[in-house]
Design a protein around this motif. Sequence first.
Motif, mmCIF file in Angstrom:
data_model
loop_
_atom_site.group_PDB
_atom_site.id
_atom_site.type_symbol
_atom_site.label_atom_id
_atom_site.label_comp_id
_atom_site.label_asym_id
_atom_site.label_seq_id
_atom_site.Cartn_x
_atom_site.Cartn_y
_atom_site.Cartn_z
ATOM 1 N N MET A 1 -9.841 -5.882 -9.412
ATOM 2 C CA MET A 1 -8.367 -5.936 -9.496
ATOM 3 C C MET A 1 -8.111 -7.625 -9.436
ATOM 4 O O MET A 1 -6.792 -7.958 -9.488
ATOM 5 C CB MET A 1 -7.754 -5.583 -8.490
ATOM 6 C CG MET A 1 -7.774 -3.861 -8.435
ATOM 7 S SD MET A 1 -6.805 -3.264 -9.997
ATOM 8 C CE MET A 1 -5.111 -3.690 -9.448
ATOM 9 N N GLY A 2 -9.002 -8.543 -9.403
ATOM 10 C CA GLY A 2 -8.955 -10.107 -9.239
ATOM 11 C C GLY A 2 -8.375 -10.330 -8.075
ATOM 12 O O GLY A 2 -7.339 -11.249 -8.247
ATOM 13 N N VAL B 1 -15.748 -3.698 -4.478
ATOM 14 C CA VAL B 1 -15.686 -3.627 -6.135
ATOM 15 C C VAL B 1 -14.119 -3.369 -6.626
ATOM 16 O O VAL B 1 -13.736 -4.050 -7.529
ATOM 17 C CB VAL B 1 -16.512 -2.394 -6.766
ATOM 18 C CG1 VAL B 1 -15.974 -1.081 -6.334
ATOM 19 C CG2 VAL B 1 -16.680 -2.835 -8.042
ATOM 20 N N PHE B 2 -13.497 -2.701 -5.768
ATOM 21 C CA PHE B 2 -11.910 -2.484 -5.944
ATOM 22 C C PHE B 2 -11.238 -4.139 -6.101
ATOM 23 O O PHE B 2 -10.494 -4.230 -7.088
ATOM 24 C CB PHE B 2 -11.335 -1.626 -5.027
ATOM 25 C CG PHE B 2 -9.939 -1.754 -5.088
ATOM 26 C CD1 PHE B 2 -9.168 -0.919 -6.017
ATOM 27 C CD2 PHE B 2 -9.050 -2.273 -4.322
ATOM 28 C CE1 PHE B 2 -7.943 -1.057 -6.370
ATOM 29 C CE2 PHE B 2 -7.755 -2.249 -4.393
ATOM 30 C CZ PHE B 2 -7.122 -1.729 -5.326
ATOM 31 N N ASP C 1 0.416 -5.542 -3.238
ATOM 32 C CA ASP C 1 0.890 -5.800 -4.766
ATOM 33 C C ASP C 1 0.584 -4.590 -5.618
ATOM 34 O O ASP C 1 1.408 -3.989 -6.497
ATOM 35 C CB ASP C 1 0.061 -6.764 -5.410
ATOM 36 C CG ASP C 1 0.268 -8.321 -5.026
ATOM 37 O OD1 ASP C 1 1.282 -8.514 -4.464
ATOM 38 O OD2 ASP C 1 -0.618 -9.105 -5.150
ATOM 39 N N ILE C 2 -0.279 -3.830 -5.165
ATOM 40 C CA ILE C 2 -0.784 -2.358 -5.873
ATOM 41 C C ILE C 2 0.329 -1.221 -5.645
ATOM 42 O O ILE C 2 0.762 -0.438 -6.514
ATOM 43 C CB ILE C 2 -2.105 -1.876 -5.384
ATOM 44 C CG1 ILE C 2 -3.289 -3.070 -6.161
ATOM 45 C CG2 ILE C 2 -2.379 -0.514 -5.890
ATOM 46 C CD1 ILE C 2 -4.528 -2.745 -5.636
ATOM 47 N N LYS C 3 0.792 -1.433 -4.378
ATOM 48 C CA LYS C 3 1.854 -0.328 -4.123
ATOM 49 C C LYS C 3 3.326 -0.732 -4.660
ATOM 50 O O LYS C 3 4.024 0.169 -5.131
ATOM 51 C CB LYS C 3 2.083 -0.392 -2.576
ATOM 52 C CG LYS C 3 1.308 0.098 -1.699
ATOM 53 C CD LYS C 3 1.467 -0.062 -0.236
ATOM 54 C CE LYS C 3 0.166 0.402 0.716
ATOM 55 N NZ LYS C 3 0.357 0.035 2.223
ATOM 56 N N ASP C 4 3.226 -1.977 -5.173
ATOM 57 C CA ASP C 4 4.385 -2.408 -5.904
ATOM 58 C C ASP C 4 4.460 -2.044 -7.732
ATOM 59 O O ASP C 4 5.109 -2.335 -8.367
ATOM 60 C CB ASP C 4 4.638 -3.849 -5.750
ATOM 61 C CG ASP C 4 5.288 -4.081 -4.372
ATOM 62 O OD1 ASP C 4 5.489 -3.005 -3.709
ATOM 63 O OD2 ASP C 4 5.161 -5.219 -3.756
ATOM 64 N N PRO D 1 -11.283 2.998 -1.522
ATOM 65 C CA PRO D 1 -11.533 1.496 -1.119
ATOM 66 C C PRO D 1 -10.257 0.841 -1.147
ATOM 67 O O PRO D 1 -10.222 -0.431 -0.905
ATOM 68 C CB PRO D 1 -12.298 1.179 -2.432
ATOM 69 C CG PRO D 1 -11.894 2.090 -3.615
ATOM 70 C CD PRO D 1 -11.673 3.348 -2.831
ATOM 71 N N VAL D 2 -9.013 1.298 -1.151
ATOM 72 C CA VAL D 2 -7.631 0.570 -1.379
ATOM 73 C C VAL D 2 -7.453 0.667 0.254
ATOM 74 O O VAL D 2 -7.478 1.292 0.940
ATOM 75 C CB VAL D 2 -6.852 1.164 -2.036
ATOM 76 C CG1 VAL D 2 -5.438 0.471 -1.941
ATOM 77 C CG2 VAL D 2 -7.320 1.357 -3.106
ATOM 78 N N PRO D 3 -7.164 -0.819 0.579
ATOM 79 C CA PRO D 3 -6.811 -1.090 1.999
ATOM 80 C C PRO D 3 -5.415 -0.450 2.290
ATOM 81 O O PRO D 3 -4.435 -0.199 1.601
ATOM 82 C CB PRO D 3 -6.569 -2.664 2.120
ATOM 83 C CG PRO D 3 -7.296 -3.231 0.838
ATOM 84 C CD PRO D 3 -7.494 -2.272 -0.138
ATOM 85 N N GLY D 4 -5.236 0.316 3.539
ATOM 86 C CA GLY D 4 -4.071 0.819 4.034
ATOM 87 C C GLY D 4 -3.779 2.224 3.417
ATOM 88 O O GLY D 4 -2.793 3.032 4.129
#
Length: 95
Positions: free
Chosen positions: A80-81, A75-76, A87-90, A1-4
Motif C-alpha cells: 500500500m506504499g 506486506v500490507f 487512510d484505508i478506512k476513508d 494484517p490491517v491495523p485496527g
Amino acid sequence: PVPGVLPNAMLPSNNDYKGGFSSALMVKDLSLAMEAAAAAENRGSRYPLGQEALKLYRDMCEPGSKYSGLDFSSVFQYLMGETSAKDIKDIPPKK
C-alpha cells in the motif's frame, strides 16, 4: 494484517508490525518451499504464486529495508506504499 481491525487483539499489525513471524523468516521458508517444489517439478508441479510471493518478500527484505525484522503481514504496508489504516478506512467501497 490491517491495523485496527481487531483493536483489542494482540496482533503484530496493532503493534507497528513488531513481533510475530518476521519477513526475513518468510523469505527463508518460501525459499525452502520453492526448492522442494523444484525437486518435485519433474512430476508436473507448478507453483507460480509461491514464486511471486518469494520475489515480493525478497524485495521487501533488501539490505537496509525496515521490513526484514517486521512481521510478514507488514506486506500490507509495503504494497500500500505506507498508507495508514485511517487512510484505508476513508477509501470508498468499489461499486
